[in-house]
Write an enzyme that holds these catalytic residues in place. Structure first.
Site, mmCIF file in Angstrom:
data_model
loop_
_atom_site.group_PDB
_atom_site.id
_atom_site.type_symbol
_atom_site.label_atom_id
_atom_site.label_comp_id
_atom_site.label_asym_id
_atom_site.label_seq_id
_atom_site.Cartn_x
_atom_site.Cartn_y
_atom_site.Cartn_z
ATOM 1 N N VAL A 86 29.771 0.587 15.590
ATOM 2 C CA VAL A 86 30.762 1.251 16.956
ATOM 3 C C VAL A 86 31.907 1.034 17.607
ATOM 4 O O VAL A 86 32.138 -0.497 17.284
ATOM 5 C CB VAL A 86 29.364 1.992 17.906
ATOM 6 C CG1 VAL A 86 30.248 2.268 18.949
ATOM 7 C CG2 VAL A 86 28.163 2.106 17.243
ATOM 8 N N THR A 87 32.837 1.793 17.418
ATOM 9 C CA THR A 87 33.974 1.617 17.761
ATOM 10 C C THR A 87 34.667 1.396 19.141
ATOM 11 O O THR A 87 34.434 2.855 19.665
ATOM 12 C CB THR A 87 35.283 1.627 16.571
ATOM 13 O OG1 THR A 87 34.963 1.276 15.294
ATOM 14 C CG2 THR A 87 36.504 0.819 17.408
ATOM 15 N N ASP A 197 39.445 1.575 -1.709
ATOM 16 C CA ASP A 197 38.634 3.156 -1.585
ATOM 17 C C ASP A 197 39.329 3.394 -0.553
ATOM 18 O O ASP A 197 39.584 3.741 0.779
ATOM 19 C CB ASP A 197 37.465 2.454 -0.421
ATOM 20 C CG ASP A 197 36.323 3.901 0.297
ATOM 21 O OD1 ASP A 197 36.554 4.590 -0.300
ATOM 22 O OD2 ASP A 197 35.818 3.678 1.185
ATOM 23 N N ASP A 389 3.626 -3.461 11.196
ATOM 24 C CA ASP A 389 4.220 -3.343 11.926
ATOM 25 C C ASP A 389 3.240 -2.637 13.799
ATOM 26 O O ASP A 389 3.427 -3.290 14.898
ATOM 27 C CB ASP A 389 5.122 -4.730 12.882
ATOM 28 C CG ASP A 389 6.289 -3.796 12.930
ATOM 29 O OD1 ASP A 389 6.545 -2.112 12.465
ATOM 30 O OD2 ASP A 389 7.467 -4.666 12.932
ATOM 31 N N THR A 393 8.688 2.453 14.312
ATOM 32 C CA THR A 393 10.442 2.433 13.119
ATOM 33 C C THR A 393 9.478 2.001 11.901
ATOM 34 O O THR A 393 9.417 0.619 11.515
ATOM 35 C CB THR A 393 11.262 2.005 13.780
ATOM 36 O OG1 THR A 393 10.776 0.813 14.134
ATOM 37 C CG2 THR A 393 11.877 3.020 15.051
ATOM 38 N N ASP A 459 19.784 28.086 20.463
ATOM 39 C CA ASP A 459 19.754 29.692 20.776
ATOM 40 C C ASP A 459 19.058 29.538 22.255
ATOM 41 O O ASP A 459 18.058 30.228 22.296
ATOM 42 C CB ASP A 459 19.551 30.627 20.702
ATOM 43 C CG ASP A 459 20.149 32.257 21.249
ATOM 44 O OD1 ASP A 459 20.599 32.257 21.896
ATOM 45 O OD2 ASP A 459 19.385 33.087 20.809
ATOM 46 N N TYR A 465 22.547 34.725 19.729
ATOM 47 C CA TYR A 465 23.833 33.697 19.108
ATOM 48 C C TYR A 465 23.909 32.564 20.043
ATOM 49 O O TYR A 465 23.422 31.535 21.029
ATOM 50 C CB TYR A 465 25.161 34.666 20.309
ATOM 51 C CG TYR A 465 25.970 35.951 19.720
ATOM 52 C CD1 TYR A 465 26.447 35.792 18.842
ATOM 53 C CD2 TYR A 465 24.948 36.975 20.329
ATOM 54 C CE1 TYR A 465 26.682 37.179 18.466
ATOM 55 C CE2 TYR A 465 25.039 37.770 20.102
ATOM 56 C CZ TYR A 465 25.974 38.560 18.606
ATOM 57 O OH TYR A 465 26.083 40.055 18.731
ATOM 58 N N ASP A 498 34.076 35.493 16.601
ATOM 59 C CA ASP A 498 34.225 35.864 17.695
ATOM 60 C C ASP A 498 33.609 34.725 18.984
ATOM 61 O O ASP A 498 33.655 34.734 19.916
ATOM 62 C CB ASP A 498 33.209 36.681 18.076
ATOM 63 C CG ASP A 498 31.937 36.287 17.792
ATOM 64 O OD1 ASP A 498 31.298 35.253 17.415
ATOM 65 O OD2 ASP A 498 30.624 37.198 17.399
#
Length: 521
Positions: A86-87, A197, A389, A393, A459, A465, A498
């Site tokens: 993250v910056t 790169d 564990d 995660t 929605d 929509y 639209d």
């Protein structure tokens, strides 16, 4: 497992970012010409180390005692979020000057190669700092959780954003941009660095001023050039990768190829080698046929087309050098590039090309969250077996061990790539929903029933929509939303213009493109 690219080209894929496809190297060990112990801490006086005996040694990625960046800088709002970190906007306490702080989670730096790459990126940024068109590097700080890189704040935003915002666009404007990009290549090569790169996302504007400089900001795949060495590891980003990289025999000439691809996009709005899959892109690059017949090329000057051809010459030995590009009649300051406006369709195509459809990625996550338990019973058991564990995660080490138990012979780099592809929120581990999203067969995730359920999720009022407000709420719920992203999604998905997304448009988005993506199993 994996994908056919690994078989044909020996490479693995990174998750898609900003509408482009990237490739990651098989073996990321690279050479250095600098002692890691000389990495700057960013301070002129002896820093106030915290418990140096405890925090020095092999555990420190920078091979120095830990140092808290917050002792010297006040970190404030988030400026951007990428695959590895993250910056943040940060302010130097001693001067009040504003900088950018890129915080890379150490959970992402799991292999020896990752740590070597991190040190090398810092060394190269130090080496190049102070040169025109290259971001100024301030210092590196490491604590228990992250490596923090403090650098010049480029407040002008992304290169393509500035081009699109201007409206008026000409060959002269494209030449000005390309000249600065090639200047970066020229400086790098002169100072013994191969970038590897180059792509538009790696360039920012120094300020919002009309005459702001373009700055190269990312040197994560760069290396110090060893004369006489033939490089073989496959790196770069799919649209921009040179043919000799795919053939595993290359040198610094690959940077000119990538700059030539950017120039082609600047003049036409799309890359010259295009396909729905990475394999298709690479096949097109190796074939090497460049389209100068479609619009707007008939109205582009012969001089501009000549430079593109020279930069995209298949044989690297015959390809034009950076110094020669800067002397080309079309590119040089006050050269032949016309100020006559280029067809406005070029800007429209450029916008579509750079827009990443984040809504589709989010929709797949929503489907995975709400899918029937009986459909994923086997995957649920697999997750439990890998999560040794029982934390809820899967870490990199757990994934590596779990794959080994299943008889997988993937390299560390390939396991890391799978980890990055599945880790949607970028926190360094795979949660249950991310695991299901990455492992379920895509056609099951995208069945009509599941797509409809996902549409209903967005929605909220059942109007049929997805409105701007509903889209904003959904994106922000997952930490993905800002005004620019919402506008890009609507531009990309809202076919009838639209200002909202109906079910047919949503279905078309879910079915379109579907580039081949890595799956865990």
């Amino acid at each position: 497992m994996g994908n056919c690219l690994a078989k044909k080209y020996g490479l693995v894929m990174k998750p898609q970012q900003n509408g482009e496809r990237s490739v990651e190297i098989e073996n990321r060990r690279r050479s250095t010409h600098q002692d890691p112990s000389k990495i700057s801490t960013g301070t002129n006086q002896p820093p106030p180390w915290r418990n140096p005996a405890k925090h020095s040694g092999a555990a420190a990625i920078l091979e120095k005692p830990y140092e808290d960046v917050k002792l010297f800088y006040t970190l404030s709002k988030e400026l951007g979020r990428g695959q590895f970190g993250v910056t943040y906007l940060c302010t130097e306490k001693s001067t009040g000057k504003r900088f950018a702080c890129k915080s890379i989670s150490k959970k992402k730096l799991v292999t020896k190669g990752d740590k070597e790459d991190m040190r090398r990126e810092i060394q190269i940024m130090q080496h190049l700092s102070g040169q025109p068109n290259i971001v100024e590097f301030k210092g590196a700080y490491e604590d228990e959780k992250a490596v923090n890189l403090v650098m010049e704040l480029c407040a002008g935003g992304e290169l393509f954003d500035r081009i699109l915002a201007k409206g008026h666009y000409s060959e002269r404007a494209a030449a000005s941009v390309c000249r600065q990009i090639v200047n970066v290549v020229n400086i790098c090569h002169f100072m013994g660095v191969m970038h590897r790169d180059l792509k538009p996302e790696n360039f920012l504007l120094s300020s919002k001023d009309e005459k702001a400089l373009i700055k190269a900001t990312d040197f994560g795949l760069s290396v110090f050039i060893e004369e006489g060495r033939v490089y073989k590891d496959i790196v770069g980003s799919a649209y921009y990768v040179a043919p000799e990289v795919l053939k595993r025999r290359y040198g610094k000439e690959i940077d000119i190829w990538s700059a030539g691809i950017i120039l082609y996009i600047l003049l036409s709005g799309v890359p010259p080698f295009w396909a729905e899959t990475e394999k298709g892109i690479f096949d097109a690059i190796l074939e090497g046929e460049i389209d100068f017949e479609s619009q707007p090329w008939p109205s582009i000057s012969n001089s501009a087309k000549d430079l593109v051809r020279r930069m995209l010459t298949q044989d690297p030995k015959r390809r034009i050098s950076a110094a020669e590009v800067l002397k080309h009649p079309w590119l040089r300051e006050g050269g032949e590039a016309s100020d006559k406006p280029i067809d406005s369709a070029v800007l429209s195509r450029m916008k579509q090309f750079r827009a990443m459809n984040k809504l589709k990625k989010l929709a797949l996550k929503v489907i995975a969250e709400n899918i029937d338990t009986e459909e994923i019973q086997g995957l649920k058991a697999m997750f439990a077996n890998i999560d040794t564990d029982n934390s809820g995660t899967i870490t990199y080490e757990e994934l590596k061990e779990g794959l080994a138990k299943l008889g997988s012979r993937l390299t560390e780099a390939e396991v890391k790539q799978l980890m990055d592809a599945a880790d949607v929120d970028g926190n360094g581990s795979i949660d249950y929903i991310e695991f299901i999203t990455a492992t379920m067969h895509r056609h099951r995730l995208e069945s009509n029933e599941n797509v409809y359920k996902a549409f209903q999720h967005f929605d909220k009022d059942g109007s049929g929509y997805i409105t701007t407000d509903e889209l904003e709420a959904a994106l922000k719920e997952y930490g993905m939303g800002d005004d620019a992203t919402i506008k890009e999604i609507l531009s990309d998905v809202d076919a009838d213009n639209d200002g909202r997304i109906n079910y047919d448009e949503f279905c078309a988005m879910m079915r379109s493109g579907n580039p081949q993506q890595p799956r865990l199993f």
